[in-house]
Design an enzyme around this catalytic site. Sequence first.
Site, PDB file in Angstrom:
ATOM      1  N   VAL A 185       0.834  -1.204   0.000  1.00 14.47           N
ATOM      2  CA  VAL A 185       0.000   0.000   0.000  1.00 14.47           C
ATOM      3  C   VAL A 185       0.869   1.255   0.000  1.00 14.47           C
ATOM      4  CG1 VAL A 185      -1.722   1.339   1.280  1.00 14.47           C
ATOM      5  CG2 VAL A 185      -1.955  -1.149   1.090  1.00 14.47           C
ATOM      6  N   HIS A 215     -14.783   0.385   8.820  1.00 17.38           N
ATOM      7  CA  HIS A 215     -14.083  -0.073   7.617  1.00 17.38           C
ATOM      8  C   HIS A 215     -13.954  -1.582   7.745  1.00 17.38           C
ATOM      9  CE1 HIS A 215     -11.363  -0.522   4.326  1.00 17.38           C
ATOM     10  NE2 HIS A 215     -10.339  -0.857   5.085  1.00 17.38           N
TER      11      HIS A 215
END
Length: 308
Positions: A11, A175
């Site tokens: 990421v 999330h």
Amino acid sequence: MKLGLIGIGKVGSQILTDIQYLNLFSDIVVIDTNEQLARGEVVDHQHAQGLKSTSHIRINSGDYADLVDADVIVVTASIATDPNLPDRTALTKGNVAVVTDVMNRIHAVTQQPLIVFVSNPVDTITYVATQVNDYPNEKIMGTGTLLESSRFRTLIAKHYDIDPKSVEGFVIGEHGQHAVPVWSKTTIAGMSLDEFELLSNKASINRTAITQQIDKVSFDVFHDKGWTNVAIAKTTVELVKSLMLNEKSILPLTSLAKNGRLAVSLPTLVTRQGVEHVFQIALDETEQQQFEQAQAYIQQTINTHYHK
């Protein structure tokens, strides 16, 4: 302006790739416990600067002392993730230690930058970050349900065969598996879904199926690819751009809840100074119940894995 990027895994690497093309930052410092990996990523990205399409900016690997004049810090640092994890909360225990260390190291050199957390489970991690020391809470936020919101719009658009940017909708809550799509406020070019279906002669959308897909699709990518990085990186980069340009965007982000006991994602006005206002929006009965379940799940994760 200067960016600090803490964590340069899949990421972090993708964020670095995307963010250097914003032309917002003249300096980017990359920090990772694996210093060799950080150096390699930096040099690889520097090599792209011989191309006319790439701006010549300073990208260096460094340490926390280099953050003293940073404007924003993005944190993706995490223990190793496994595609077979049942849920992001399986990362909690290890990442609580990671974020505690990160916040103490940042606090030792500066209390000025905005800090954006991407590390999972992002709601719990964002909460923990506000508790470690006296770093200003309004400067700490997590990417929250920004990515779920993009997936939500994409899934709706795919059903109707239209551009996702024509869909106005968002997701709140956690999330993860307790993400709450706010169907009651979802429109297409200002039309309710019922009106759009009537006027376009499109088939009725299966809201339950879409809701179930929002989190599942991320694990589909995880299992097929081994990781997810492209969409979350783009999500983070757009958030950073909004913050640095002081666009005063309202986005579904995670920040410390009003009660101070957890962090949860809600529509949030963010500026160059950080979190300015969190909107406690009206929900329908089903959404309100789901939102309360999301908060309870986050609270349970915090209570299980974090002790001051």
